[in-house]
Motif scaffolding. Structure first.
Motif, PDB file in Angstrom:
ATOM      1  N   MET A   1      24.609 -51.045 -17.910  1.00 55.18           N
ATOM      2  CA  MET A   1      23.489 -50.380 -17.233  1.00 55.18           C
ATOM      3  C   MET A   1      23.930 -48.995 -16.735  1.00 55.18           C
ATOM      4  N   ALA A   2      23.059 -48.024 -16.917  1.00 55.19           N
ATOM      5  CA  ALA A   2      23.394 -46.696 -16.396  1.00 55.19           C
ATOM      6  C   ALA A   2      23.525 -46.777 -14.888  1.00 55.19           C
ATOM      7  N   GLN A   3      24.319 -45.904 -14.314  1.00 55.63           N
ATOM      8  CA  GLN A   3      24.544 -45.976 -12.868  1.00 55.63           C
ATOM      9  C   GLN A   3      23.829 -44.851 -12.137  1.00 55.63           C
ATOM     10  N   LEU A   4      23.389 -45.178 -10.921  1.00 56.86           N
ATOM     11  CA  LEU A   4      22.776 -44.165 -10.071  1.00 56.86           C
ATOM     12  C   LEU A   4      23.827 -43.753  -9.049  1.00 56.86           C
ATOM     13  N   ASN A   5      24.574 -42.723  -9.400  1.00 53.62           N
ATOM     14  CA  ASN A   5      25.700 -42.358  -8.545  1.00 53.62           C
ATOM     15  C   ASN A   5      25.326 -41.384  -7.442  1.00 53.62           C
ATOM     16  N   ASN A   6      24.259 -40.653  -7.621  1.00 54.03           N
ATOM     17  CA  ASN A   6      23.923 -39.648  -6.614  1.00 54.03           C
ATOM     18  C   ASN A   6      22.414 -39.376  -6.632  1.00 54.03           C
ATOM     19  N   VAL A   7      22.008 -38.454  -5.757  1.00 48.55           N
ATOM     20  CA  VAL A   7      20.572 -38.147  -5.612  1.00 48.55           C
ATOM     21  C   VAL A   7      19.974 -37.677  -6.942  1.00 48.55           C
ATOM     22  N   PHE A  30      12.283 -37.926  -1.838  1.00 49.57           N
ATOM     23  CA  PHE A  30      12.217 -39.377  -2.064  1.00 49.57           C
ATOM     24  C   PHE A  30      13.542 -39.878  -2.625  1.00 49.57           C
ATOM     25  N   ALA A  31      14.081 -39.161  -3.607  1.00 49.43           N
ATOM     26  CA  ALA A  31      15.366 -39.566  -4.202  1.00 49.43           C
ATOM     27  C   ALA A  31      16.461 -39.617  -3.134  1.00 49.43           C
ATOM     28  N   ALA A  32      16.429 -38.670  -2.207  1.00 52.92           N
ATOM     29  CA  ALA A  32      17.453 -38.641  -1.146  1.00 52.92           C
ATOM     30  C   ALA A  32      17.309 -39.852  -0.230  1.00 52.92           C
ATOM     31  N   THR A  33      16.070 -40.241   0.089  1.00 50.76           N
ATOM     32  CA  THR A  33      15.894 -41.400   0.976  1.00 50.76           C
ATOM     33  C   THR A  33      16.302 -42.691   0.259  1.00 50.76           C
ATOM     34  N   VAL A  34      16.035 -42.768  -1.045  1.00 51.52           N
ATOM     35  CA  VAL A  34      16.460 -43.952  -1.806  1.00 51.52           C
ATOM     36  C   VAL A  34      17.988 -44.009  -1.841  1.00 51.52           C
ATOM     37  N   HIS A  35      18.591 -42.857  -2.059  1.00 48.86           N
ATOM     38  CA  HIS A  35      20.060 -42.807  -2.121  1.00 48.86           C
ATOM     39  C   HIS A  35      20.679 -43.275  -0.800  1.00 48.86           C
ATOM     40  N   LYS A  36      20.021 -42.923   0.303  1.00 47.76           N
ATOM     41  CA  LYS A  36      20.540 -43.326   1.620  1.00 47.76           C
ATOM     42  C   LYS A  36      20.196 -44.781   1.941  1.00 47.76           C
ATOM     43  N   VAL A  51      11.474 -49.619 -15.376  1.00 48.42           N
ATOM     44  CA  VAL A  51      12.498 -48.746 -14.762  1.00 48.42           C
ATOM     45  C   VAL A  51      12.886 -49.317 -13.394  1.00 48.42           C
ATOM     46  N   VAL A  52      11.871 -49.736 -12.626  1.00 53.43           N
ATOM     47  CA  VAL A  52      12.142 -50.334 -11.316  1.00 53.43           C
ATOM     48  C   VAL A  52      13.018 -51.577 -11.492  1.00 53.43           C
ATOM     49  N   ASP A  53      12.643 -52.432 -12.458  1.00 56.70           N
ATOM     50  CA  ASP A  53      13.416 -53.667 -12.679  1.00 56.70           C
ATOM     51  C   ASP A  53      14.861 -53.350 -13.048  1.00 56.70           C
ATOM     52  N   ARG A  54      14.995 -52.333 -13.875  1.00 54.71           N
ATOM     53  CA  ARG A  54      16.337 -52.018 -14.385  1.00 54.71           C
ATOM     54  C   ARG A  54      17.255 -51.494 -13.273  1.00 54.71           C
ATOM     55  N   PHE A  55      16.683 -50.717 -12.333  1.00 50.33           N
ATOM     56  CA  PHE A  55      17.549 -50.023 -11.378  1.00 50.33           C
ATOM     57  C   PHE A  55      17.447 -50.520  -9.943  1.00 50.33           C
ATOM     58  N   SER A  56      16.412 -51.303  -9.615  1.00 47.21           N
ATOM     59  CA  SER A  56      16.227 -51.602  -8.189  1.00 47.21           C
ATOM     60  C   SER A  56      17.369 -52.419  -7.607  1.00 47.21           C
ATOM     61  N   ASP A  57      17.947 -53.348  -8.392  1.00 50.67           N
ATOM     62  CA  ASP A  57      19.061 -54.131  -7.854  1.00 50.67           C
ATOM     63  C   ASP A  57      20.213 -53.216  -7.484  1.00 50.67           C
ATOM     64  N   GLU A  58      20.438 -52.281  -8.383  1.00 44.37           N
ATOM     65  CA  GLU A  58      21.564 -51.378  -8.133  1.00 44.37           C
ATOM     66  C   GLU A  58      21.350 -50.563  -6.854  1.00 44.37           C
ATOM     67  N   VAL A  59      20.110 -50.077  -6.688  1.00 42.81           N
ATOM     68  CA  VAL A  59      19.826 -49.300  -5.487  1.00 42.81           C
ATOM     69  C   VAL A  59      19.921 -50.173  -4.243  1.00 42.81           C
ATOM     70  N   GLN A  60      19.365 -51.406  -4.347  1.00 44.24           N
ATOM     71  CA  GLN A  60      19.392 -52.308  -3.196  1.00 44.24           C
ATOM     72  C   GLN A  60      20.818 -52.648  -2.784  1.00 44.24           C
ATOM     73  N   GLU A  61      21.666 -52.818  -3.816  1.00 39.41           N
ATOM     74  CA  GLU A  61      23.021 -53.255  -3.519  1.00 39.41           C
ATOM     75  C   GLU A  61      23.950 -52.100  -3.140  1.00 39.41           C
ATOM     76  N   ARG A  62      23.404 -50.907  -3.164  1.00 40.91           N
ATOM     77  CA  ARG A  62      24.248 -49.762  -2.834  1.00 40.91           C
ATOM     78  C   ARG A  62      24.866 -49.958  -1.462  1.00 40.91           C
ATOM     79  N   ARG A  63      26.158 -49.653  -1.383  1.00 37.56           N
ATOM     80  CA  ARG A  63      26.775 -49.667  -0.076  1.00 37.56           C
ATOM     81  C   ARG A  63      26.345 -48.425   0.680  1.00 37.56           C
TER      82      ARG A  63
END
Ligand code: SF4
Length: 266
Positions: A1-7, A30-36, A51-63
């Protein structure tokens, strides 16, 4: 899965219409608030479900950003431990002695030893530590040319321009509007240099957040019903010495320091 590393990785998923349906003024905000971790991807109604399904877990699990920063610093320190600091000092415009590479950051001494430990007479903020180590690791050492360009003309600058304007240029402009002695204090505290007025600005000054990374701050006072303005320019060689992400981090840190100056004047 592609990674969301930054804003910017998050911004790339959005349609960039700035329609405000998520409650934020722009897709970038919006991207900044999601990143935070303050909002979820599904708050943008324009994002396709897959797209939401593919990435939401990753965003949710972000430390938290703090955890990310601690890990990023650890990686940088490990890389420093593997390099020849004496050779790096010659490349980046620093000095090497007592097993430490030392450079001036805004006129203050900053050092790193061969294990990646940082030293300074002043408090070491995260906004300076990361860019400093990245500079030591990756700067080509290209000497500044004296030709200036605005942030948006840097490689990747157009994508970052919105955040840069919000977090760096606008806050500094507002501070200069509030406190007329701001630039004089900056010159004195951070070893800045007043230069000929560029682009018909009222004030032009050069600061060195890193030895081969000068920045030119130009401020136009309000006049005849026109609002004031402020632009930060960079040497055209800058990207050979520092990434745009590090530049952004450094400049947001400078804006925070300038804020403290103004606060100290009540
Ligand atoms: S709702 Fe989506 S497209 Fe509209 S501004 Fe927010 S993030 Fe951008």
């Amino acid at each position: 899965m592609a990674q969301l590393n930054n804003v910017l990785d998050i911004l790339k998923l959005l349609d960039k219409s700035n329609c405000k349906k998520c409650g934020e003024a722009t897709c970038l905000a919006f991207a900044a608030t999601v990143h935070k971790g303050e909002k979820r991807l599904q708050s943008c109604p324009k994002l396709a479900n897959d797209v939401v399904d593919r990435f939401s877990d990753e965003v949710q699990e972000r430390r938290s950003p703090d955890q990310d920063a601690v890990e990023a610093m650890a990686r940088l320190k490990n890389q420093i431990a593997e390099m020849d600091l004496e050779a790096a000092a010659r490349r980046v415009g620093g000095k090497f002695s007592n097993n430490r590479l030392k450079v001036k950051i805004l006129g203050k001494d900053f050092s790193v030893d061969s294990e990646g430990n940082l030293f300074s007479d002043i408090h070491i903020n995260s906004w300076v530590a990361g860019p400093f180590l990245n500079y030591v690791l990756h700067a080509k050492g290209t000497a500044p040319s004296g030709d200036w360009i605005p942030f948006r003309e840097l490689h990747g600058g157009k994508e970052w321009q919105g955040l840069f304007g919000q977090q760096c240029e606008k806050p500094i402009k507002n501070l200069a509007d509030r406190y007329s002695g701001l630039f004089e204090d900056i010159l004195n505290i951070f070893s800045g240099k007043q230069v000929d007025r560029h682009y018909s600005s009222d004030i032009s000054l050069v600061l060195y957040p890193l030895p081969k990374v000068p920045v030119l701050i130009c401020y136009w006072k309000p006049e005849d019903g026109m609002d004031s303005d402020l632009t930060i320019f960079f040497d055209v060689t800058m990207e050979e010495n520092l990434t745009i992400e590090s530049i952004y981090t450094l400049c947001t840190g400078m804006a925070k320091m300038f804020e403290k100056i103004v606060q100290s004047h009540g």
